[in-house]
Design a protein around this motif. Structure first.
Motif, mmCIF file in Angstrom:
data_model
loop_
_atom_site.group_PDB
_atom_site.id
_atom_site.type_symbol
_atom_site.label_atom_id
_atom_site.label_comp_id
_atom_site.label_asym_id
_atom_site.label_seq_id
_atom_site.Cartn_x
_atom_site.Cartn_y
_atom_site.Cartn_z
ATOM 1 N N SER A 51 -1.509 4.009 -12.396
ATOM 2 C CA SER A 51 -0.530 3.431 -11.477
ATOM 3 C C SER A 51 -1.218 2.551 -10.430
ATOM 4 C CB SER A 51 0.275 4.532 -10.792
ATOM 5 O OG SER A 51 1.172 3.966 -9.858
ATOM 6 N N CYS A 52 -2.286 3.054 -9.811
ATOM 7 C CA CYS A 52 -3.018 2.271 -8.804
ATOM 8 C C CYS A 52 -3.574 0.986 -9.405
ATOM 9 C CB CYS A 52 -4.144 3.098 -8.194
ATOM 10 S SG CYS A 52 -3.606 4.313 -6.981
ATOM 11 N N LEU A 53 -4.093 1.078 -10.619
ATOM 12 C CA LEU A 53 -4.646 -0.114 -11.271
ATOM 13 C C LEU A 53 -3.557 -1.141 -11.568
ATOM 14 C CD1 LEU A 53 -7.237 1.578 -13.660
ATOM 15 C CD2 LEU A 53 -7.694 0.345 -11.513
ATOM 16 N N SER A 54 -2.354 -0.673 -11.929
ATOM 17 C CA SER A 54 -1.273 -1.630 -12.189
ATOM 18 C C SER A 54 -0.811 -2.291 -10.884
ATOM 19 C CB SER A 54 -0.104 -0.968 -12.917
ATOM 20 O OG SER A 54 0.589 -0.083 -12.077
ATOM 21 N N PHE A 55 -0.851 -1.553 -9.783
ATOM 22 C CA PHE A 55 -0.538 -2.168 -8.488
ATOM 23 C C PHE A 55 -1.593 -3.199 -8.125
ATOM 24 C CE2 PHE A 55 2.531 1.196 -7.853
ATOM 25 C CZ PHE A 55 3.478 0.603 -7.040
ATOM 26 N N LEU A 67 18.060 1.288 -12.360
ATOM 27 C CA LEU A 67 17.182 1.445 -13.516
ATOM 28 C C LEU A 67 15.949 2.249 -13.145
ATOM 29 C CD1 LEU A 67 17.291 -2.213 -14.885
ATOM 30 C CD2 LEU A 67 18.637 -0.252 -15.661
ATOM 31 N N GLY A 68 15.517 3.092 -14.019
ATOM 32 C CA GLY A 68 14.304 3.869 -13.792
ATOM 33 C C GLY A 68 13.074 3.006 -13.974
ATOM 34 N N SER A 69 11.943 3.560 -13.633
ATOM 35 C CA SER A 69 10.674 2.871 -13.825
ATOM 36 C C SER A 69 9.621 3.927 -14.150
ATOM 37 C CB SER A 69 10.313 2.064 -12.576
ATOM 38 O OG SER A 69 10.182 2.910 -11.457
ATOM 39 N N PRO A 70 8.425 3.505 -14.557
ATOM 40 C CA PRO A 70 7.409 4.468 -14.999
ATOM 41 C C PRO A 70 6.968 5.450 -13.909
ATOM 42 C CG PRO A 70 6.771 2.224 -15.573
ATOM 43 C CD PRO A 70 7.985 2.138 -14.709
ATOM 44 N N GLY A 71 6.932 5.008 -12.658
ATOM 45 C CA GLY A 71 6.421 5.859 -11.584
ATOM 46 C C GLY A 71 7.493 6.730 -10.947
ATOM 47 N N ARG A 72 7.063 7.457 -9.927
ATOM 48 C CA ARG A 72 7.983 8.341 -9.205
ATOM 49 C C ARG A 72 8.956 7.578 -8.330
ATOM 50 N NH1 ARG A 72 3.054 10.986 -8.098
ATOM 51 N NH2 ARG A 72 3.068 9.979 -6.081
ATOM 52 N N THR A 73 8.471 6.497 -7.710
ATOM 53 C CA THR A 73 9.258 5.794 -6.704
ATOM 54 C C THR A 73 9.228 4.296 -6.954
ATOM 55 O OG1 THR A 73 8.591 7.487 -5.100
ATOM 56 C CG2 THR A 73 9.583 5.492 -4.222
ATOM 57 N N LYS A 74 10.397 3.706 -6.970
ATOM 58 C CA LYS A 74 10.495 2.260 -7.106
ATOM 59 C C LYS A 74 10.648 1.694 -5.696
ATOM 60 C CE LYS A 74 12.382 -0.987 -10.309
ATOM 61 N NZ LYS A 74 13.189 -1.109 -11.512
ATOM 62 N N VAL A 75 9.784 0.777 -5.326
ATOM 63 C CA VAL A 75 9.786 0.219 -3.982
ATOM 64 C C VAL A 75 10.226 -1.236 -4.039
ATOM 65 C CG1 VAL A 75 8.390 -0.277 -1.935
ATOM 66 C CG2 VAL A 75 7.969 1.808 -3.263
ATOM 67 N N THR A 99 -1.005 8.876 -8.951
ATOM 68 C CA THR A 99 -0.977 10.175 -9.625
ATOM 69 C C THR A 99 -2.113 11.089 -9.173
ATOM 70 O OG1 THR A 99 -2.224 9.294 -11.505
ATOM 71 C CG2 THR A 99 0.192 9.244 -11.664
ATOM 72 N N ASP A 100 -3.013 10.569 -8.334
ATOM 73 C CA ASP A 100 -4.110 11.380 -7.796
ATOM 74 C C ASP A 100 -4.242 11.091 -6.301
ATOM 75 O OD1 ASP A 100 -6.282 13.110 -7.673
ATOM 76 O OD2 ASP A 100 -7.729 11.584 -8.297
ATOM 77 N N LEU A 101 -3.135 11.248 -5.589
ATOM 78 C CA LEU A 101 -3.091 10.961 -4.158
ATOM 79 C C LEU A 101 -4.125 11.797 -3.424
ATOM 80 C CD1 LEU A 101 -1.379 9.255 -2.138
ATOM 81 C CD2 LEU A 101 -0.058 11.335 -1.726
ATOM 82 N N GLN A 102 -4.859 11.158 -2.522
ATOM 83 C CA GLN A 102 -5.885 11.853 -1.751
ATOM 84 C C GLN A 102 -5.230 12.731 -0.678
ATOM 85 O OE1 GLN A 102 -9.252 11.260 -2.978
ATOM 86 N NE2 GLN A 102 -7.692 10.645 -4.452
ATOM 87 N N PRO A 103 -5.912 13.765 -0.232
ATOM 88 C CA PRO A 103 -5.322 14.687 0.743
ATOM 89 C C PRO A 103 -4.866 14.011 2.043
ATOM 90 C CG PRO A 103 -7.331 15.634 -0.174
ATOM 91 C CD PRO A 103 -7.239 14.219 -0.677
ATOM 92 N N ASP A 104 -5.490 12.877 2.383
ATOM 93 C CA ASP A 104 -5.113 12.182 3.617
ATOM 94 C C ASP A 104 -3.990 11.162 3.405
ATOM 95 O OD1 ASP A 104 -6.427 10.184 2.217
ATOM 96 O OD2 ASP A 104 -7.780 9.642 3.853
ATOM 97 N N GLY A 105 -3.405 11.124 2.197
ATOM 98 C CA GLY A 105 -2.300 10.207 1.929
ATOM 99 C C GLY A 105 -2.715 8.860 1.380
ATOM 100 N N GLU A 106 -3.996 8.660 1.155
ATOM 101 C CA GLU A 106 -4.488 7.395 0.607
ATOM 102 C C GLU A 106 -4.372 7.409 -0.921
ATOM 103 O OE1 GLU A 106 -5.811 4.522 1.808
ATOM 104 O OE2 GLU A 106 -5.643 5.093 3.917
ATOM 105 N N ILE A 159 0.839 -1.201 0.000
ATOM 106 C CA ILE A 159 0.000 0.000 0.000
ATOM 107 C C ILE A 159 0.874 1.251 0.000
ATOM 108 C CG2 ILE A 159 -1.717 1.317 1.306
ATOM 109 C CD1 ILE A 159 -2.772 -1.464 2.308
ATOM 110 N N LEU A 160 1.975 1.221 0.743
ATOM 111 C CA LEU A 160 2.920 2.341 0.732
ATOM 112 C C LEU A 160 3.436 2.580 -0.681
ATOM 113 C CD1 LEU A 160 4.768 4.458 2.097
ATOM 114 C CD2 LEU A 160 6.385 2.583 2.547
ATOM 115 N N ALA A 161 3.823 1.515 -1.371
ATOM 116 C CA ALA A 161 4.318 1.631 -2.747
ATOM 117 C C ALA A 161 3.241 2.218 -3.658
ATOM 118 C CB ALA A 161 4.764 0.263 -3.259
ATOM 119 N N LYS A 162 2.020 1.763 -3.475
ATOM 120 C CA LYS A 162 0.901 2.259 -4.282
ATOM 121 C C LYS A 162 0.707 3.759 -4.049
ATOM 122 C CE LYS A 162 -3.739 0.547 -5.239
ATOM 123 N NZ LYS A 162 -4.787 -0.346 -4.692
#
Length: 188
Positions: free
Chosen positions: A61-65, A96-104, A47-54, A39-42
């Motif tokens: 990105s969420c769908l691929s997770f 190596l890079g990846s599509p998202g901001r952070t690789k976990v 790309t549309d993080l909720q104000p509470d961090g969810e 969930i942390l990685a997600k």
């Protein structure tokens, strides 16, 4: 469920953009260490993080997770991949890079690494790339070498009290539309 101290700290870190480069999640089996890491990685890649961090659960990105196809999450079971070669292969992919901001990278049962593998991992934890977060999960944190522990933020997961577990089992059954009796809940 039941790990409010961990969830609150991680949400605050995400919202305030203070996410660490390495975490150690420890606790008994079944307390949510690996699920929390996923969930942390997600959340870190939403790309549309909720104000509470969810995470939003709707963006690409969420769908691929959710489907298990994200390139931004790499998991390694250190119980069966504990050699220095396994860790070196992982470290080679870190750059190596990846599509998202952070690789976990999630290393489960990290206490099972060999001494040589621990040393190889330590090098990367000392100089981590800025786009990488490591989550080391273990049931036995005392077996993780101090040099690795000192380079992580340690979160302890706890077993749920029976009352909380009972409430959760009832919620899961209700959410799934299952009718279960008290004897089944007590057994679970």
């Amino acid at each position: 469920v039941g790990q409010t101290h961990v969830v609150t700290a991680l949400k605050n870190a995400i919202v305030e953009d203070r996410v660490g480069h390495a975490y150690l999640f420890s606790g008994p089996r079944g307390t949510g260490k690996t699920s929390t890491a996923r969930i942390l990685a997600k959340a870190l890649n939403c790309t549309d993080l909720q104000p509470d961090g969810e995470p939003c659960t709707r963006c690409a990105s969420c769908l691929s997770f959710a489907s298990g196809s994200s390139y931004d999450l790499q998991e390694l079971d250190a119980a069966s991949n504990n050699s220095v070669d396994d860790i070196r292969e992982l470290i080679a992919r870190v750059a190596l890079g990846s599509p998202g901001r952070t690789k976990v990278y999630i290393l489960d049962e990290v206490h099972m690494l060999t001494a040589a593998a621990e040393n190889a991992l330590l090098k990367t934890l000392e100089e981590p790339p800025p786009h990488v977060v490591f989550v080391l999960a273990t049931t036995e944190p005392h077996k993780v070498v101090a040099t690795i522990r000192s380079r992580t933020q340690h979160f302890r997961f706890e077993l749920l009290p029976a009352q909380d577990l009972e409430r959760h089992v009832r919620w899961v059954a209700e959410d799934a539309g299952l009718a279960i009796d008290d004897a089944i809940v007590a057994y679970v």
